[in-house]
Design a protein around this motif. Structure first.
Motif, PDB file in Angstrom:
ATOM      1  N   ILE A 141      83.127  18.916  45.062  1.00 17.02           N
ATOM      2  CA  ILE A 141      82.584  18.331  43.923  1.00 17.02           C
ATOM      3  C   ILE A 141      82.269  16.459  44.587  1.00 17.02           C
ATOM      4  O   ILE A 141      82.595  16.744  45.832  1.00 17.02           O
ATOM      5  CB  ILE A 141      83.544  17.358  42.857  1.00 17.02           C
ATOM      6  CG1 ILE A 141      84.773  18.296  42.085  1.00 17.02           C
ATOM      7  CG2 ILE A 141      83.243  16.412  41.961  1.00 17.02           C
ATOM      8  CD1 ILE A 141      85.429  17.968  41.560  1.00 17.02           C
ATOM      9  N   VAL A 142      81.010  16.386  44.062  1.00 15.20           N
ATOM     10  CA  VAL A 142      80.439  14.927  45.115  1.00 15.20           C
ATOM     11  C   VAL A 142      81.151  14.014  43.957  1.00 15.20           C
ATOM     12  O   VAL A 142      80.404  14.038  42.848  1.00 15.20           O
ATOM     13  CB  VAL A 142      79.097  14.872  45.758  1.00 15.20           C
ATOM     14  CG1 VAL A 142      78.415  15.511  44.815  1.00 15.20           C
ATOM     15  CG2 VAL A 142      78.531  14.327  46.527  1.00 15.20           C
ATOM     16  N   GLY A 143      81.795  12.791  44.778  1.00 16.62           N
ATOM     17  CA  GLY A 143      81.669  11.862  44.193  1.00 16.62           C
ATOM     18  C   GLY A 143      81.778  10.148  44.597  1.00 16.62           C
ATOM     19  O   GLY A 143      81.471  10.272  45.823  1.00 16.62           O
ATOM     20  N   ASN A 144      82.043   9.100  43.994  1.00 16.79           N
ATOM     21  CA  ASN A 144      82.451   8.034  44.994  1.00 16.79           C
ATOM     22  C   ASN A 144      83.734   7.917  45.196  1.00 16.79           C
ATOM     23  O   ASN A 144      84.921   8.341  43.671  1.00 16.79           O
ATOM     24  CB  ASN A 144      81.191   7.101  43.659  1.00 16.79           C
ATOM     25  CG  ASN A 144      80.331   6.707  43.972  1.00 16.79           C
ATOM     26  OD1 ASN A 144      80.016   6.145  44.562  1.00 16.79           O
ATOM     27  ND2 ASN A 144      79.938   7.753  43.098  1.00 16.79           N
ATOM     28  N   LYS A 145      84.416   7.782  46.088  1.00 16.87           N
ATOM     29  CA  LYS A 145      85.285   7.225  46.356  1.00 16.87           C
ATOM     30  C   LYS A 145      85.761   5.453  46.550  1.00 16.87           C
ATOM     31  O   LYS A 145      84.590   5.058  47.200  1.00 16.87           O
ATOM     32  CB  LYS A 145      86.542   7.893  47.501  1.00 16.87           C
ATOM     33  CG  LYS A 145      87.596   7.048  47.673  1.00 16.87           C
ATOM     34  CD  LYS A 145      87.593   7.645  48.997  1.00 16.87           C
ATOM     35  CE  LYS A 145      87.786   7.696  50.392  1.00 16.87           C
ATOM     36  NZ  LYS A 145      88.329   8.275  50.859  1.00 16.87           N
ATOM     37  N   LYS A 174      84.475  -1.312  47.781  1.00 16.17           N
ATOM     38  CA  LYS A 174      83.450  -1.494  48.358  1.00 16.17           C
ATOM     39  C   LYS A 174      83.112   0.639  47.610  1.00 16.17           C
ATOM     40  O   LYS A 174      84.289   0.874  47.290  1.00 16.17           O
ATOM     41  CB  LYS A 174      82.968  -0.513  50.035  1.00 16.17           C
ATOM     42  CG  LYS A 174      83.491  -2.071  50.882  1.00 16.17           C
ATOM     43  CD  LYS A 174      81.335  -2.820  50.623  1.00 16.17           C
ATOM     44  CE  LYS A 174      81.566  -3.926  51.442  1.00 16.17           C
ATOM     45  NZ  LYS A 174      79.990  -4.318  51.110  1.00 16.17           N
ATOM     46  N   TYR A 175      82.519   1.343  48.175  1.00 16.99           N
ATOM     47  CA  TYR A 175      82.300   3.134  47.172  1.00 16.99           C
ATOM     48  C   TYR A 175      81.526   3.203  48.826  1.00 16.99           C
ATOM     49  O   TYR A 175      80.389   3.339  49.320  1.00 16.99           O
ATOM     50  CB  TYR A 175      81.194   2.473  46.607  1.00 16.99           C
ATOM     51  CG  TYR A 175      81.550   1.816  44.996  1.00 16.99           C
ATOM     52  CD1 TYR A 175      82.915   2.359  44.252  1.00 16.99           C
ATOM     53  CD2 TYR A 175      81.449   0.466  44.887  1.00 16.99           C
ATOM     54  CE1 TYR A 175      83.482   1.965  42.895  1.00 16.99           C
ATOM     55  CE2 TYR A 175      82.159   0.348  44.093  1.00 16.99           C
ATOM     56  CZ  TYR A 175      82.621   0.309  43.010  1.00 16.99           C
ATOM     57  OH  TYR A 175      83.276  -0.148  41.982  1.00 16.99           O
ATOM     58  N   GLN A 176      82.159   5.159  48.382  1.00 12.98           N
ATOM     59  CA  GLN A 176      81.910   5.941  49.280  1.00 12.98           C
ATOM     60  C   GLN A 176      81.396   7.704  48.789  1.00 12.98           C
ATOM     61  O   GLN A 176      82.041   7.496  48.038  1.00 12.98           O
ATOM     62  CB  GLN A 176      82.535   5.682  50.787  1.00 12.98           C
ATOM     63  CG  GLN A 176      82.228   7.249  51.843  1.00 12.98           C
ATOM     64  CD  GLN A 176      83.167   6.829  52.875  1.00 12.98           C
ATOM     65  OE1 GLN A 176      84.884   6.949  52.246  1.00 12.98           O
ATOM     66  NE2 GLN A 176      82.749   6.491  54.275  1.00 12.98           N
ATOM     67  N   ILE A 177      80.016   7.887  49.557  1.00 11.02           N
ATOM     68  CA  ILE A 177      80.143   9.284  48.712  1.00 11.02           C
ATOM     69  C   ILE A 177      80.947  10.149  49.825  1.00 11.02           C
ATOM     70  O   ILE A 177      81.298  10.462  51.094  1.00 11.02           O
ATOM     71  CB  ILE A 177      78.563   9.447  49.375  1.00 11.02           C
ATOM     72  CG1 ILE A 177      77.800   8.917  48.277  1.00 11.02           C
ATOM     73  CG2 ILE A 177      78.039  10.859  48.821  1.00 11.02           C
ATOM     74  CD1 ILE A 177      78.234   9.521  46.772  1.00 11.02           C
ATOM     75  N   VAL A 178      81.633  11.145  49.152  1.00 10.14           N
ATOM     76  CA  VAL A 178      82.661  11.840  49.580  1.00 10.14           C
ATOM     77  C   VAL A 178      82.731  13.202  48.922  1.00 10.14           C
ATOM     78  O   VAL A 178      81.548  13.059  47.807  1.00 10.14           O
ATOM     79  CB  VAL A 178      84.395  11.264  49.224  1.00 10.14           C
ATOM     80  CG1 VAL A 178      85.177  12.574  49.677  1.00 10.14           C
ATOM     81  CG2 VAL A 178      84.230  10.261  49.885  1.00 10.14           C
ATOM     82  N   LEU A 179      82.776  14.660  49.608  1.00  6.68           N
ATOM     83  CA  LEU A 179      82.560  15.590  49.187  1.00  6.68           C
ATOM     84  C   LEU A 179      84.055  16.310  48.619  1.00  6.68           C
ATOM     85  O   LEU A 179      85.482  15.834  50.334  1.00  6.68           O
ATOM     86  CB  LEU A 179      82.311  16.429  49.840  1.00  6.68           C
ATOM     87  CG  LEU A 179      80.582  17.390  50.097  1.00  6.68           C
ATOM     88  CD1 LEU A 179      80.113  17.897  50.922  1.00  6.68           C
ATOM     89  CD2 LEU A 179      79.730  16.774  48.446  1.00  6.68           C
ATOM     90  N   TRP A 180      84.626  16.753  47.939  1.00  8.64           N
ATOM     91  CA  TRP A 180      85.897  17.679  47.819  1.00  8.64           C
ATOM     92  C   TRP A 180      85.999  18.832  47.277  1.00  8.64           C
ATOM     93  O   TRP A 180      85.169  19.207  46.528  1.00  8.64           O
ATOM     94  CB  TRP A 180      86.862  16.491  46.324  1.00  8.64           C
ATOM     95  CG  TRP A 180      87.537  15.083  46.178  1.00  8.64           C
ATOM     96  CD1 TRP A 180      88.252  14.507  47.479  1.00  8.64           C
ATOM     97  CD2 TRP A 180      86.171  14.280  46.042  1.00  8.64           C
ATOM     98  NE1 TRP A 180      88.159  13.282  47.453  1.00  8.64           N
ATOM     99  CE2 TRP A 180      87.454  12.772  46.701  1.00  8.64           C
ATOM    100  CE3 TRP A 180      85.266  14.240  45.249  1.00  8.64           C
ATOM    101  CZ2 TRP A 180      86.599  11.188  46.702  1.00  8.64           C
ATOM    102  CZ3 TRP A 180      84.777  12.628  45.416  1.00  8.64           C
ATOM    103  CH2 TRP A 180      85.932  11.184  45.352  1.00  8.64           C
ATOM    104  N   GLU A 181      87.063  19.199  47.986  1.00  3.05           N
ATOM    105  CA  GLU A 181      87.027  21.018  46.570  1.00  3.05           C
ATOM    106  C   GLU A 181      88.244  20.912  46.369  1.00  3.05           C
ATOM    107  O   GLU A 181      89.793  20.608  46.067  1.00  3.05           O
ATOM    108  CB  GLU A 181      87.514  21.482  48.337  1.00  3.05           C
ATOM    109  CG  GLU A 181      87.339  23.081  47.284  1.00  3.05           C
ATOM    110  CD  GLU A 181      87.406  24.310  49.405  1.00  3.05           C
ATOM    111  OE1 GLU A 181      87.561  25.404  48.463  1.00  3.05           O
ATOM    112  OE2 GLU A 181      87.305  23.702  50.661  1.00  3.05           O
TER     113      GLU A 181
END
Length: 341
Positions: free
Chosen positions: A272-276, A281-288
């Motif tokens: 899943i890619v999304g915002n943390k 502020k906001y950061q683009i993150v990949l989660w499994e």
């Protein structure tokens, strides 16, 4: 383990004639060419960027897909179908006076250079908008079926559309119904105008041949999920993924890397890619995601922080080992990244 293979910033200003970019999609063509499709504000056509490899610059193709009757396009997705053709699904507003959106399919036998006349999919008086990537099923007796999630903005419901013959005929599912208002947690009850609906669907296939839709409750920032055991005809009661560590103030996208040697979906790799959100502020993150425990493990993050949530993300799975991600840093700048997973 995720490894970042390639990363670049793409200035879209030169390709978009200075107009704001509204939608972007990534595609690998059968001969290995990379393609980015985009739709700009105040336009009635989808344009394409092409290159033969990551080492080459992007070039604006001299072809485009024109919308029906010059109407504005609301959203679109595309895929290489089972015959090797480029299938594109898009919706466009019927008229300035109403908010109905008609869903069309268009087919190109030469990867976008020419297109067949778009065919209307949605019935008259219905309003359908594609909301997640098109998939071709890989497991079970329905291997090869094309399926994608849709949103009905008049009924505030998501559902799925499928085809067994590369888009010649289409079947649609029952709606994914929202969580009962009585079950919404106390935090959500304090959100003004919580409406009982479902939106922003993303659909993945699991190795046990079930389908999983990830979505939001209408006017909610809680990630939720529903399952289909009959190839997307019906959907289970929706349930929240309370352990999701991201924020849905922006956008998200999902891909599943199916383990074809197993019928146990616990061995799938759902990315899943999304915002943390980090303070303001906001950061683009990949989660499994672990399907069994519904826990999420952060496996990569984009180092730059943003003042606003990123609302345009597209995660593309090339094969069992390579993922491609594009997202819009601004209205005229894209980030493109390739990962090995």
């Amino acid at each position: 383990m995720v490894e970042l293979i390639f990363q670049e910033s793409i200035s879209m200003y030169q390709f978009s004639r200075g107009k704001k970019i509204l939608h972007t999609r990534f595609q690998i063509l059968p001969h290995g060419q990379q393609m980015i499709s985009f739709y700009r504000q105040d336009s009635s056509e989808i344009n394409f960027l092409l290159r033969n490899s990551a080492e080459q610059p992007w070039k604006l193709a001299n072809f485009s897909l024109q919308a029906k009757n010059g109407r504005f396009i609301e959203n679109f997705f595309h895929i290489i179908d089972n015959s090797g053709n480029l299938l594109l699904i898009f919706s466009q507003k019927d008229s300035i006076q109403n908010n109905n959106y008609t869903l069309y399919s268009a087919l190109s036998h030469n990867y976008g250079k020419t297109w067949n006349t778009p065919i209307q999919i949605s019935p008259e008086e219905e309003s359908w908008i594609p909301t997640g990537s098109i998939s071709i099923l890989e497991t079970g007796f329905q291997t090869g079926k094309i399926i994608l999630p849709l949103f009905n903005p008049n009924l505030f419901r998501i559902f799925s559309l499928s085809s067994d013959d590369n888009g010649k005929h289409w079947n649609f599912s029952l709606f994914v119904e929202p969580e009962d208002l009585e079950k919404i947690n106390d935090d959500e009850k304090n959100i003004p105008h919580v409406f009982p609906g479902t939106k922003n669907a993303r659909l993945v296939e699991l190795s046990d041949s079930t389908l999983q839709i990830f979505c939001q409750n209408y006017n909610s920032i809680i990630l939720q999920t529903s399952t289909s055991t009959d190839i997307g005809h019906t959907w289970t009661e929706i349930s929240p993924l309370s352990r999701f560590p991201g924020t849905l103030e922006g956008d998200f996208d999902i891909q599943n890397i199916i383990n074809l040697n197993s019928v146990d979906s616990e061995h799938d790799k759902i990315i899943i890619v999304g915002n943390k959100k980090i303070n303001s502020k906001y950061q683009i993150v990949l989660w499994e995601m672990d399907l069994k425990t519904q826990e999420f493990k952060e496996i990569w993050c984009f180092k730059e922080l943003f003042d606003h949530p990123i609302k345009k993300t597209n995660l593309f799975r090339e094969n069992r080992t390579n993922l491609h991600l594009i997202f819009q840093k601004s209205s005229s700048e894209l980030m493109y990244l390739e990962f090995s997973v």
